[in-house]
Design a protein around this motif. Structure first.
Motif, PDB file in Angstrom:
ATOM      1  N   SER A 209       5.864 -14.477   6.857  1.00 34.13           N
ATOM      2  CA  SER A 209       6.893 -14.483   7.878  1.00 34.13           C
ATOM      3  C   SER A 209       6.593 -13.397   8.895  1.00 34.13           C
ATOM      4  O   SER A 209       5.742 -12.551   8.678  1.00 34.13           O
ATOM      5  N   ARG A 210       7.365 -13.323   9.997  1.00 35.83           N
ATOM      6  CA  ARG A 210       7.202 -12.239  10.970  1.00 35.83           C
ATOM      7  C   ARG A 210       7.808 -11.021  10.348  1.00 35.83           C
ATOM      8  O   ARG A 210       8.918 -10.619  10.572  1.00 35.83           O
TER       9      ARG A 210
ATOM     10  N   PHE B 151      -7.744  -2.421   2.353  1.00 33.08           N
ATOM     11  CA  PHE B 151      -7.725  -3.405   3.435  1.00 33.08           C
ATOM     12  C   PHE B 151      -7.325  -2.747   4.759  1.00 33.08           C
ATOM     13  O   PHE B 151      -7.213  -3.420   5.786  1.00 33.08           O
ATOM     14  N   ALA B 152      -7.123  -1.445   4.739  1.00 31.85           N
ATOM     15  CA  ALA B 152      -6.555  -0.727   5.881  1.00 31.85           C
ATOM     16  C   ALA B 152      -7.487  -0.720   7.082  1.00 31.85           C
ATOM     17  O   ALA B 152      -8.709  -0.839   6.959  1.00 31.85           O
ATOM     18  N   SER B 153      -6.878  -0.533   8.251  1.00 30.28           N
ATOM     19  CA  SER B 153      -7.626  -0.567   9.507  1.00 30.28           C
ATOM     20  C   SER B 153      -7.070   0.483  10.465  1.00 30.28           C
ATOM     21  O   SER B 153      -5.889   0.447  10.824  1.00 30.28           O
ATOM     22  N   GLY B 154      -7.939   1.417  10.861  1.00 30.43           N
ATOM     23  CA  GLY B 154      -7.512   2.459  11.783  1.00 30.43           C
ATOM     24  C   GLY B 154      -7.006   1.893  13.094  1.00 30.43           C
ATOM     25  O   GLY B 154      -7.636   1.021  13.688  1.00 30.43           O
ATOM     26  N   GLY B 155      -5.839   2.378  13.534  1.00 32.25           N
ATOM     27  CA  GLY B 155      -5.262   1.934  14.793  1.00 32.25           C
ATOM     28  C   GLY B 155      -4.210   0.869  14.665  1.00 32.25           C
ATOM     29  O   GLY B 155      -3.549   0.513  15.641  1.00 32.25           O
ATOM     30  N   THR B 156      -4.020   0.337  13.436  1.00 36.59           N
ATOM     31  CA  THR B 156      -3.066  -0.751  13.254  1.00 36.59           C
ATOM     32  C   THR B 156      -1.656  -0.226  13.042  1.00 36.59           C
ATOM     33  O   THR B 156      -1.425   0.990  12.974  1.00 36.59           O
ATOM     34  N   GLY B 157      -0.712  -1.164  12.923  1.00 38.83           N
ATOM     35  CA  GLY B 157       0.679  -0.781  12.700  1.00 38.83           C
ATOM     36  C   GLY B 157       1.439  -1.888  12.007  1.00 38.83           C
ATOM     37  O   GLY B 157       0.887  -2.949  11.681  1.00 38.83           O
ATOM     38  N   LEU B 158       2.708  -1.669  11.794  1.00 35.19           N
ATOM     39  CA  LEU B 158       3.578  -2.716  11.259  1.00 35.19           C
ATOM     40  C   LEU B 158       3.781  -3.823  12.278  1.00 35.19           C
ATOM     41  O   LEU B 158       3.874  -5.002  11.936  1.00 35.19           O
ATOM     42  N   ASP B 159       3.826  -3.440  13.537  1.00 31.20           N
ATOM     43  CA  ASP B 159       3.994  -4.347  14.665  1.00 31.20           C
ATOM     44  C   ASP B 159       2.638  -4.978  15.001  1.00 31.20           C
ATOM     45  O   ASP B 159       1.653  -4.273  15.238  1.00 31.20           O
ATOM     46  N   ASP B 160       2.560  -6.313  15.050  1.00 32.14           N
ATOM     47  CA  ASP B 160       1.301  -6.984  15.393  1.00 32.14           C
ATOM     48  C   ASP B 160       0.757  -6.523  16.737  1.00 32.14           C
ATOM     49  O   ASP B 160      -0.463  -6.446  16.930  1.00 32.14           O
TER      50      ASP B 160
ATOM     51  N   SER C 288      -7.665  -3.834  19.103  1.00 33.56           N
ATOM     52  CA  SER C 288      -8.356  -4.961  18.457  1.00 33.56           C
ATOM     53  C   SER C 288      -8.762  -4.622  17.032  1.00 33.56           C
ATOM     54  O   SER C 288      -9.946  -4.671  16.667  1.00 33.56           O
ATOM     55  N   VAL C 289      -7.770  -4.284  16.225  1.00 32.02           N
ATOM     56  CA  VAL C 289      -8.030  -3.951  14.817  1.00 32.02           C
ATOM     57  C   VAL C 289      -7.290  -4.942  13.919  1.00 32.02           C
ATOM     58  O   VAL C 289      -6.718  -5.915  14.388  1.00 32.02           O
ATOM     59  N   ILE C 290      -7.313  -4.681  12.628  1.00 35.25           N
ATOM     60  CA  ILE C 290      -6.798  -5.630  11.647  1.00 35.25           C
ATOM     61  C   ILE C 290      -5.296  -5.427  11.452  1.00 35.25           C
ATOM     62  O   ILE C 290      -4.853  -4.363  11.015  1.00 35.25           O
ATOM     63  N   SER C 291      -4.526  -6.446  11.765  1.00 33.81           N
ATOM     64  CA  SER C 291      -3.075  -6.356  11.617  1.00 33.81           C
ATOM     65  C   SER C 291      -2.696  -6.320  10.148  1.00 33.81           C
ATOM     66  O   SER C 291      -3.481  -6.701   9.260  1.00 33.81           O
ATOM     67  N   LEU C 292      -1.484  -5.892   9.861  1.00 29.12           N
ATOM     68  CA  LEU C 292      -1.005  -5.882   8.481  1.00 29.12           C
ATOM     69  C   LEU C 292      -0.934  -7.305   7.945  1.00 29.12           C
ATOM     70  O   LEU C 292      -1.239  -7.551   6.763  1.00 29.12           O
ATOM     71  N   ARG C 293      -0.570  -8.241   8.782  1.00 31.86           N
ATOM     72  CA  ARG C 293      -0.542  -9.647   8.381  1.00 31.86           C
ATOM     73  C   ARG C 293      -1.929 -10.098   7.900  1.00 31.86           C
ATOM     74  O   ARG C 293      -2.089 -10.740   6.864  1.00 31.86           O
ATOM     75  N   GLN C 294      -2.973  -9.729   8.672  1.00 31.45           N
ATOM     76  CA  GLN C 294      -4.335 -10.094   8.300  1.00 31.45           C
ATOM     77  C   GLN C 294      -4.771  -9.371   7.024  1.00 31.45           C
ATOM     78  O   GLN C 294      -5.498  -9.929   6.196  1.00 31.45           O
ATOM     79  N   GLN C 295      -4.336  -8.127   6.849  1.00 33.48           N
ATOM     80  CA  GLN C 295      -4.670  -7.398   5.629  1.00 33.48           C
ATOM     81  C   GLN C 295      -4.125  -8.120   4.395  1.00 33.48           C
ATOM     82  O   GLN C 295      -4.794  -8.209   3.362  1.00 33.48           O
ATOM     83  N   LEU C 296      -2.922  -8.662   4.514  1.00 37.68           N
ATOM     84  CA  LEU C 296      -2.345  -9.411   3.403  1.00 37.68           C
ATOM     85  C   LEU C 296      -3.084 -10.726   3.173  1.00 37.68           C
ATOM     86  O   LEU C 296      -3.228 -11.180   2.030  1.00 37.68           O
TER      87      LEU C 296
END
Length: 353
Positions: A3-4, A111-120, A127-135
């Motif tokens: 979900s969002r 699965f973490a990605s520097g520069g990402t956040g909870l917000d897509d 241009s890093v890996i979103s939390l959604r993509q990490q899941l």
């Protein structure tokens, strides 16, 4: 499918406690699985097209072998130290690093990605890996784990693993206070609540995927990182209290959400990991912890450099990172991480020992 949606402790004592705990807790947690941003990115950003990288000197100079692994520090991260304390590997591998085998990833993976956040939107900026993509990567990992270990053992690892989230700061310092989109939609306190809603949904998604032992780190006083001090136009060189106030609000709402989720999610153990207090204590009393510099990062001038900018100013990088609370203008030094890891291990993670 988605979900969002501290305390005062000399370094030698910190290391001793971590080593002692390793013996005591070995085998109780079969794996540490990590989601988040640059505070826990073990090198995933090395393998994606982004400028948010740290796989070059002076990063990693105090890591085993002096290797710049892609960790945004001079050495190991909190999650590495916790992994070792639980009797697992001394460092948690990055999922996208294909040099690791599934046997190695079975005991821990980031699965973490520097520069990402909870917000897509935060992830889209660098241009890093979103939390959604990490899941989604975690879903992929589960299938690989079943193939490598068999379904029964894989399911046991997934059920008993310790899941760690460390994320949220970039939503403010990379997104909200830089771009006009979110401020036009939300006042700052409302944006905090929006982010907490996304954290809630991410935890529920992980629960649906089998995660049960879940630790979610609160935000540190990010108004006191060197870059925030440098860019504090009202009080140059001082902590930005507006930022710190938002960190405290985020932490308070996160704790409320975790309490509710503990009631809602049958069999889940959700724990809040306090980082604000330990870091605030170090910032307020650096000499009591053996630090000499809290206002600048070790890298370059220490005022604004992070990521690629650190590579440009190696000649100015400090000689001894142990004297610095921060390694670059955003990220703590390994020595700071050791103090934080000890605090987390002996408080938040006691329930899992």
């Amino acid at each position: 499918m988605f979900s969002r949606r501290w305390h005062h402790c000399p370094l030698l004592l910190v290391v001793h406690l971590l080593i002692s705990s390793s013996t005591a807790t070995a085998g109780k947690v079969p794996a540490i699985i990590v989601f988040g941003d640059s505070t826990v990115d073990a090198g995933n950003n090395n393998f994606i097209p982004t400028v948010a990288k740290s796989n070059f000197p002076p990063y990693g100079r105090d890591f085993d072998g002096g290797i710049a692994t892609g960790r945004f520090s001079n050495g190991r991260l909190v999650t590495d130290l916790l992994s070792e304390a639980f009797g697992l590997s001394s460092s948690v591998p990055a999922y996208l690093d294909t040099s690791y085998t599934m046997d190695e990833l079975a005991a821990g993976v980031s699965f973490a990605s520097g520069g990402t956040g909870l917000d897509d939107l935060t992830a889209e900026i660098p241009s890093v890996i979103s939390l959604r993509q990490q899941l989604e990567y975690f879903m992929e990992y589960k299938e690989k784990l079943k193939t490598a270990k068999g379904e029964s053992l894989a399911n046991e690892i997934i059920a008993e693993a310790l899941y760690i989230f460390s994320i949220g700061t970039n939503d403010f310092i990379v997104n909200y206070f830089v771009l006009p989109i979110r401020p036009a939609q939300y006042a700052a306190p409302e944006y905090v609540t929006y982010l907490i809603g996304l954290a809630d949904e991410a935890i529920r998604d992980l629960y649906d995927l089998g995660g049960r032992k879940i630790v979610f780190s609160g935000l540190a006083p990010f108004g006191c990182i060197p870059s925030a001090r440098t860019l504090n136009h009202d009080e140059p060189g001082e902590c930005n209290e507006e930022y710190n106030q938002l960190a405290r609000k985020f932490n308070a709402e996160l704790q409320q959400t975790l309490r509710k989720l503990n009631d809602d999610l049958d069999g889940a153990q959700l724990v809040y990991s306090e980082t604000y207090g330990p870091v605030a204590s170090i910032v307020a009393n650096p000499s009591e912890y053996g630090f000499e510099n809290v206002e600048q990062g070790c890298c370059g001038t220490g005022l604004i450099e992070t990521s690629v900018l650190c590579g440009f100013d190696q000649a100015f990088t400090c000689q001894d990172a142990n004297k610095y609370v921060f390694f670059d203008s955003v990220h703590p030094s390994e020595r700071t991480y050791k103090i934080v890891a000890n605090e987390i291990l002996n408080k938040a993670l006691r329930v899992f020992l």
